[in-house]
Write an enzyme that holds these catalytic residues in place. Structure first.
Site, short mmCIF file in Angstrom:
data_model
loop_
_atom_site.label_atom_id
_atom_site.label_comp_id
_atom_site.label_asym_id
_atom_site.label_seq_id
_atom_site.Cartn_x
_atom_site.Cartn_y
_atom_site.Cartn_z
CG ASP A 14 15.09 -4.56 7.33
OD1 ASP A 14 15.15 -4.70 6.09
OD2 ASP A 14 14.39 -3.70 7.88
CG HIS A 57 -5.68 -1.36 -0.64
ND1 HIS A 57 -5.38 -0.54 0.41
CD2 HIS A 57 -7.02 -1.40 -0.72
CE1 HIS A 57 -6.50 -0.10 0.93
NE2 HIS A 57 -7.51 -0.60 0.27
CD GLU A 79 15.65 -2.91 11.50
OE1 GLU A 79 14.75 -3.57 10.97
OE2 GLU A 79 15.55 -1.69 11.72
CB CYS A 113 8.95 -6.78 16.34
SG CYS A 113 10.31 -5.83 15.67
C1 PEP Z 1 11.98 -6.06 10.44
O1 PEP Z 1 12.86 -5.59 9.71
O2 PEP Z 1 11.90 -7.26 10.76
C2 PEP Z 1 10.93 -5.17 10.99
C3 PEP Z 1 10.11 -5.58 11.93
O3 PEP Z 1 10.82 -3.93 10.48
P1 PEP Z 1 10.22 -3.61 9.00
O4 PEP Z 1 9.60 -4.88 8.49
O5 PEP Z 1 9.27 -2.50 9.20
O6 PEP Z 1 11.46 -3.22 8.26
MG MG Z 2 13.16 -3.46 9.50
#
Ligand code: PEP
Ligand code: MG
Length: 538
Positions: A451, A185, A427, A498
């Site tokens: 991921d 946090h 991913e 992302c």
């Molecule tokens: C990722 O896996 O890169 C992603 C953007 O999703 P999260 O980090 O929420 O798993």
């Molecule tokens: Mg992910």
């Protein structure tokens, strides 16, 4: 001069006096003679804690937002928990002092929660300690508020959520804690508040640190206490430079993200809830590339209703005033567990029942979310993407399901957007390898490098011990990234990234060269990234 280090969670240099954040004293009197009086003292303290938390809830809701206020709500729930209350009363009945009984019961419960496998439940240990500390402070009659006379650097063992929301934020120059992870946090707050901060430091916390000068270097992760003249001058120069760099970035606000050779790339923001919208606007994002919708399901006791979800999605879509919002459907599971989902505990949760797998097997949950998203799509451009995809079969099933939802909503008389794109997160190595086939089925790809790296390298992304091996620049990951964008473009669809890697400035040229159409990053990363794109020779 004392020199030490920790894990930096936000860059920049802070210089100021130390304020040691003191936890409640644990040297408590064990026994009491009057059981009745101790019980009364406990119940009175509980009432006071209730009032304080209620006031804190309202203040947080007003100043920070619903998500943070939800944390206080969870604490009120713990305060009212019968097991907690009965445990304390039983100890008092055995002749214990009320403060001692609260402290011991809180400690036992927190230790139990901390031992659970579930990351969410583990984190609740902090809430329980927070609650019992508050009760003990009230019982001891000690001041529950921590005050800083001047701006300074807050040094603490760790900070609980309700401690951070009570701090006088405009006086804090940096956080330095011994515990905490980069997703704690405190770390999240530091990033949101743009404060150079360190977690997991080796600092010896003692009251004699109070008032002594400290320098926090959020770039290198180093800190200095009582710095010598040379260090002070070096750090002042570094601070000045960092400030100039930040100011220099302002010239890129509002500019198109186009490289010198004319390559255009969309710079979008990643967010978790509606409250983050203000940072998206301040960061000058061109849209939202990843709304991690599972955050709307965390920190509650039951599933959100269609209306609740709809009003949140609508607020984000309207807040973006015509800019695109990519909503990722629920990615519960793995590290994000929620009690009311009643998920079994698993040997390998990251490889388990998570993301789209839950949605495809529990269609009611999926239906509620998709109905809310499609209804919000009437208020601005919305794209939807699905996490953890591994097969064409899944995508076909999702498309059919979504077509059914659209039909259902039209029949129910709802207005919905006509051009809602359907895309997938790429991913998993499986999705990357068959991205040629998947591209024929969807409108876009968004690569989740967090991921994708985890599954490609077989490295648990949550395990800090493996940081040394977790290499998102690994050639296997980069080759997959190239394969994905090529296959997207061959099929005439767009591709973005992302995951955290999108913000890696050393790879901006590589991503431009590969032909990526979008990078989606934390809001504060947009301007540095745009500078990189505009100045790129690629
Ligand atoms: C990722 O896996 O890169 C992603 C953007 O999703 P999260 O980090 O929420 O798993
Ligand atoms: Mg992910």
């Amino acid at each position: 001069m004392i020199k030490g280090s920790g894990r930096p969670v936000y860059d920049g240099v802070a210089i100021g006096p130390i304020y040691v954040y003191r936890k409640v004293e644990t040297e408590l009197k064990k026994n009491a003679s009057d059981k009745k009086k101790e019980l009364e003292r406990f119940h009175k303290a509980k009432e006071t804690a209730h009032e304080q938390l209620q006031a804190l809830y309202e203040k947080t809701l007003k100043d920070i937002g619903e998500e943070q206020a939800g944390i206080i709500d969870v604490q009120i729930m713990f305060l009212d928990d019968l097991d907690f209350q009965e445990g304390i009363e039983a100890m008092i009945e055995q002749g214990c002092d009320a403060a001692f009984a609260v402290h011991e019961t809180g400690d036992a419960q927190a230790t139990f929660f901390a031992s659970l496998d579930d990351e969410y439940m583990k984190a609740r240990a902090t809430d329980i300690r927070d609650i019992s500390d508050r009760l003990v402070r009230i019982l001891l009659g000690s001041d529950t508020t921590f005050r800083m006379a001047t701006p300074g650097i807050l040094v603490a063992e760790d900070l609980t959520p309700s401690e951070t929301v009570q701090l006088e934020k405009d006086k804090i120059l940096a956080f330095v804690t011994r515990q905490g992870s980069s997703n704690s946090h405190t770390a999240i707050l530091a990033r949101v508040m743009n404060l150079p901060s360190l977690v997991q430091t080796n600092i010896d916390i003692e009251l004699s640190l109070n008032g002594r000068t400290m320098i926090v270097d959020g770039f290198s992760g180093e800190y200095y206490i009582d710095p010598d003249e040379e260090t002070m001058n070096r750090m002042l120069a570094k601070q000045k430079e960092a400030k100039a760099v930040k100011e220099g970035l302002e010239q890129f606000r509002g500019k198109p993200s186009v490289s010198k050779k004319g390559r255009k790339i969309n710079l979008f923001a990643n967010i978790g809830n509606v409250d983050d919208l203000k940072y998206v606007i301040a960061g000058d994002a061109e849209g939202i590339g990843l709304l991690r919708s599972e955050f709307l399901y965390l920190g509650r006791d039951d599933y959100p209703t269609e209306e609740e979800l709809f009003s949140k999605y609508r607020a984000v879509v309207e807040g973006m005033k015509g800019k695109r919002v990519v909503i990722r459907t629920l990615d519960i599971g793995a590290d994000k567990k929620v009690d009311y989902f009643k998920l079994d505990s698993e040997e390998n949760p990251a490889l388990g029942y998570r993301g789209i797998r839950i949605c495809l097997l529990e269609k009611d949950i999926f239906r509620t979310q998709m109905r809310a998203i499609y209804r919000a799509s009437a208020f601005g451009p919305v794209s939807v993407m699905f996490p953890m995809i591994i097969s064409v079969k899944e995508v076909k099933e999702i498309k059919e399901f979504c077509a059914g939802i659209r039909e259902e909503l039209r029949n129910d008389g709802y207005r919905i957007g006509e051009d809602t794109e359907l895309g997938i997160m790429v991913e998993t190595p499986a999705a990357a390898i068959i991205s040629d086939e998947l591209a024929k089925e969807v409108d876009f790809f968004s690569v989740g490098t967090n991921d994708l790296t985890q599954y490609t390298l077989a490295i648990d992304r949550q395990n800090a011990k493996l940081d040394y091996f977790y290499d998102a620049h690994h050639p296997a990951v980069l080759r997959l990234l190239k394969l994905i964008v090529d296959n997207a473009h061959k099929a005439g669809i767009w591709a973005g990234i992302c995951g955290e890697l999108a913000a890696d400035l050393s790879l901006t040229d590589t991503f431009l060269e590969m032909g990526y159409d979008e990078l989606s990053v934390s809001p504060s990363r947009i301007l540095p990234l745009r500078k990189n794109v505009i100045e790129s020779e690629v």
